[in-house]
Design a protein around this motif. Sequence first.
Motif, PDB file in Angstrom:
ATOM      1  N   LEU A 138       0.827  -1.203   0.000  1.00  0.00           N
ATOM      2  CA  LEU A 138       0.000   0.000   0.000  1.00  0.00           C
ATOM      3  C   LEU A 138       0.863   1.255   0.000  1.00  0.00           C
ATOM      4  O   LEU A 138       0.552   2.243  -0.674  1.00  0.00           O
ATOM      5  CB  LEU A 138      -0.934   0.000   1.217  1.00  0.00           C
ATOM      6  CG  LEU A 138      -2.056  -1.043   1.208  1.00  0.00           C
ATOM      7  CD1 LEU A 138      -2.788  -1.033   2.540  1.00  0.00           C
ATOM      8  CD2 LEU A 138      -3.026  -0.781   0.071  1.00  0.00           C
ATOM      9  N   GLU A 139       1.951   1.228   0.756  1.00  0.00           N
ATOM     10  CA  GLU A 139       2.868   2.368   0.799  1.00  0.00           C
ATOM     11  C   GLU A 139       3.517   2.582  -0.562  1.00  0.00           C
ATOM     12  O   GLU A 139       3.680   3.723  -1.014  1.00  0.00           O
ATOM     13  CB  GLU A 139       3.943   2.123   1.863  1.00  0.00           C
ATOM     14  CG  GLU A 139       5.035   3.192   1.921  1.00  0.00           C
ATOM     15  CD  GLU A 139       4.530   4.545   2.344  1.00  0.00           C
ATOM     16  OE1 GLU A 139       5.224   5.546   2.082  1.00  0.00           O
ATOM     17  OE2 GLU A 139       3.421   4.630   2.928  1.00  0.00           O
ATOM     18  N   ASN A 140       3.869   1.494  -1.249  1.00  0.00           N
ATOM     19  CA  ASN A 140       4.451   1.612  -2.578  1.00  0.00           C
ATOM     20  C   ASN A 140       3.465   2.226  -3.559  1.00  0.00           C
ATOM     21  O   ASN A 140       3.845   3.044  -4.411  1.00  0.00           O
ATOM     22  CB  ASN A 140       4.912   0.242  -3.087  1.00  0.00           C
ATOM     23  CG  ASN A 140       6.152  -0.254  -2.376  1.00  0.00           C
ATOM     24  OD1 ASN A 140       6.810   0.510  -1.665  1.00  0.00           O
ATOM     25  ND2 ASN A 140       6.481  -1.514  -2.536  1.00  0.00           N
ATOM     26  N   ASN A 141       2.193   1.842  -3.443  1.00  0.00           N
ATOM     27  CA  ASN A 141       1.170   2.434  -4.310  1.00  0.00           C
ATOM     28  C   ASN A 141       1.051   3.930  -4.055  1.00  0.00           C
ATOM     29  O   ASN A 141       0.899   4.723  -4.984  1.00  0.00           O
ATOM     30  CB  ASN A 141      -0.187   1.761  -4.068  1.00  0.00           C
ATOM     31  CG  ASN A 141      -0.281   0.395  -4.718  1.00  0.00           C
ATOM     32  OD1 ASN A 141       0.469   0.082  -5.641  1.00  0.00           O
ATOM     33  ND2 ASN A 141      -1.191  -0.435  -4.239  1.00  0.00           N
ATOM     34  N   ARG A 142       1.121   4.324  -2.789  1.00  0.00           N
ATOM     35  CA  ARG A 142       1.056   5.745  -2.444  1.00  0.00           C
ATOM     36  C   ARG A 142       2.211   6.509  -3.093  1.00  0.00           C
ATOM     37  O   ARG A 142       2.025   7.608  -3.626  1.00  0.00           O
ATOM     38  CB  ARG A 142       1.086   5.924  -0.926  1.00  0.00           C
ATOM     39  CG  ARG A 142       0.867   7.363  -0.462  1.00  0.00           C
ATOM     40  CD  ARG A 142       1.249   7.529   0.988  1.00  0.00           C
ATOM     41  NE  ARG A 142       2.671   7.326   1.193  1.00  0.00           N
ATOM     42  CZ  ARG A 142       3.600   8.260   0.936  1.00  0.00           C
ATOM     43  NH1 ARG A 142       3.248   9.439   0.468  1.00  0.00           N
ATOM     44  NH2 ARG A 142       4.870   8.003   1.155  1.00  0.00           N
ATOM     45  N   SER A 143       3.400   5.920  -3.069  1.00  0.00           N
ATOM     46  CA  SER A 143       4.579   6.562  -3.650  1.00  0.00           C
ATOM     47  C   SER A 143       4.434   6.712  -5.160  1.00  0.00           C
ATOM     48  O   SER A 143       4.844   7.717  -5.748  1.00  0.00           O
ATOM     49  CB  SER A 143       5.836   5.747  -3.330  1.00  0.00           C
ATOM     50  OG  SER A 143       6.069   5.702  -1.941  1.00  0.00           O
ATOM     51  N   ILE A 144       3.840   5.693  -5.800  1.00  0.00           N
ATOM     52  CA  ILE A 144       3.631   5.749  -7.251  1.00  0.00           C
ATOM     53  C   ILE A 144       2.684   6.884  -7.606  1.00  0.00           C
ATOM     54  O   ILE A 144       2.937   7.665  -8.530  1.00  0.00           O
ATOM     55  CB  ILE A 144       3.092   4.405  -7.766  1.00  0.00           C
ATOM     56  CG1 ILE A 144       4.185   3.327  -7.677  1.00  0.00           C
ATOM     57  CG2 ILE A 144       2.602   4.530  -9.214  1.00  0.00           C
ATOM     58  CD1 ILE A 144       3.705   1.938  -7.957  1.00  0.00           C
ATOM     59  N   TYR A 145       1.582   7.001  -6.871  1.00  0.00           N
ATOM     60  CA  TYR A 145       0.628   8.072  -7.149  1.00  0.00           C
ATOM     61  C   TYR A 145       1.251   9.440  -6.883  1.00  0.00           C
ATOM     62  O   TYR A 145       0.957  10.417  -7.585  1.00  0.00           O
ATOM     63  CB  TYR A 145      -0.638   7.887  -6.305  1.00  0.00           C
ATOM     64  CG  TYR A 145      -1.542   6.787  -6.815  1.00  0.00           C
ATOM     65  CD1 TYR A 145      -2.071   6.841  -8.110  1.00  0.00           C
ATOM     66  CD2 TYR A 145      -1.856   5.692  -6.022  1.00  0.00           C
ATOM     67  CE1 TYR A 145      -2.896   5.840  -8.595  1.00  0.00           C
ATOM     68  CE2 TYR A 145      -2.681   4.678  -6.504  1.00  0.00           C
ATOM     69  CZ  TYR A 145      -3.192   4.753  -7.791  1.00  0.00           C
ATOM     70  OH  TYR A 145      -3.994   3.757  -8.265  1.00  0.00           O
ATOM     71  N   GLN A 146       2.092   9.520  -5.882  1.00  0.00           N
ATOM     72  CA  GLN A 146       2.779  10.781  -5.580  1.00  0.00           C
ATOM     73  C   GLN A 146       3.681  11.181  -6.739  1.00  0.00           C
ATOM     74  O   GLN A 146       3.740  12.356  -7.119  1.00  0.00           O
ATOM     75  CB  GLN A 146       3.592  10.621  -4.297  1.00  0.00           C
ATOM     76  CG  GLN A 146       4.210  11.907  -3.792  1.00  0.00           C
ATOM     77  CD  GLN A 146       4.967  11.703  -2.495  1.00  0.00           C
ATOM     78  OE1 GLN A 146       6.078  11.188  -2.477  1.00  0.00           O
ATOM     79  NE2 GLN A 146       4.357  12.105  -1.392  1.00  0.00           N
ATOM     80  N   LYS A 147       4.384  10.199  -7.321  1.00  0.00           N
ATOM     81  CA  LYS A 147       5.260  10.500  -8.457  1.00  0.00           C
ATOM     82  C   LYS A 147       4.446  10.895  -9.691  1.00  0.00           C
ATOM     83  O   LYS A 147       4.808  11.824 -10.416  1.00  0.00           O
ATOM     84  CB  LYS A 147       6.140   9.291  -8.768  1.00  0.00           C
ATOM     85  CG  LYS A 147       7.109   9.500  -9.935  1.00  0.00           C
ATOM     86  CD  LYS A 147       8.102  10.624  -9.652  1.00  0.00           C
ATOM     87  CE  LYS A 147       9.001  10.924 -10.847  1.00  0.00           C
ATOM     88  NZ  LYS A 147       9.962   9.848 -11.120  1.00  0.00           N
ATOM     89  N   LEU A 148       3.320  10.223  -9.918  1.00  0.00           N
ATOM     90  CA  LEU A 148       2.459  10.579 -11.039  1.00  0.00           C
ATOM     91  C   LEU A 148       1.928  11.998 -10.888  1.00  0.00           C
ATOM     92  O   LEU A 148       1.833  12.747 -11.870  1.00  0.00           O
ATOM     93  CB  LEU A 148       1.296   9.584 -11.142  1.00  0.00           C
ATOM     94  CG  LEU A 148       1.640   8.177 -11.619  1.00  0.00           C
ATOM     95  CD1 LEU A 148       0.409   7.277 -11.523  1.00  0.00           C
ATOM     96  CD2 LEU A 148       2.173   8.191 -13.046  1.00  0.00           C
ATOM     97  N   ASP A 149       1.593  12.366  -9.674  1.00  0.00           N
ATOM     98  CA  ASP A 149       1.125  13.723  -9.408  1.00  0.00           C
ATOM     99  C   ASP A 149       2.214  14.737  -9.731  1.00  0.00           C
ATOM    100  O   ASP A 149       1.959  15.801 -10.296  1.00  0.00           O
ATOM    101  CB  ASP A 149       0.703  13.826  -7.942  1.00  0.00           C
ATOM    102  CG  ASP A 149      -0.026  15.125  -7.636  1.00  0.00           C
ATOM    103  OD1 ASP A 149      -0.693  15.664  -8.538  1.00  0.00           O
ATOM    104  OD2 ASP A 149       0.071  15.607  -6.503  1.00  0.00           O
TER     105      ASP A 149
END
Length: 228
Positions: A138-149
């Motif tokens: 879940l933390e990795n998914n959060r990081s991915i969305y942060q990078k996409l943003d």
Amino acid sequence: MQNYLKTISNTILFTGFTENEVQQALSCLDGTIKDFAKKEVIFRTDDILDEVGIILHGQVLLCKENISGMRFIFSELGEGGILGETALRLARERSNYEAVAGVECKILFIKINKIVRPGQKTCHLRGRIIENILALLLENNRSIYQKLDLVSHKSLRARILHYLSLQAQKNNATVFEIPFSRSDLADYLTVDRSALSRELQRMAQEGYIRFSKNQFELLDAKSYMQVF
């Protein structure tokens, strides 16, 4: 291993464990510590991963190449970070990214079948570790969305200020150090290094930021908000 017990205890994998339980788990999981020099490749794209790494000391850059062969950094992991999480899928899939030591690193590697392989003798604390693995994903998914943003911003200035604002929040301060060299920051923002350097100079002249090497200060939050 004993010298890094506190670092290991603070990782997502061992959230909720007492120090004694961490020691028990480590003796059962039988990990191996490896050292890496700065810029040494830890694993390459297409390598089959069968172990998870815990960064005991140093910094690891997770990188990919686009179709034209240009490298970009999509994540940076520091002390206590976890890498090689694709091994958790147990399908012997190949890595789709490369891990490189940003500085000298010391990493604890644990074979994934010591944790999650059914039908084999494993640590009695396995169930709790598996629960923490879900939190890691879940933390990795959060990081991915942060990078996409971050990369969704079209202008170079907006990307820079967005990244610096995240670093300010992370450090809870307007003065902070970023974990990247100028070249690595360009790769992380997926921009040209020369263009990045020119834009940083302009932003400093216009009063948005102050910086020296990898230390930055956000100066005008109101002006920053007007960028977006």
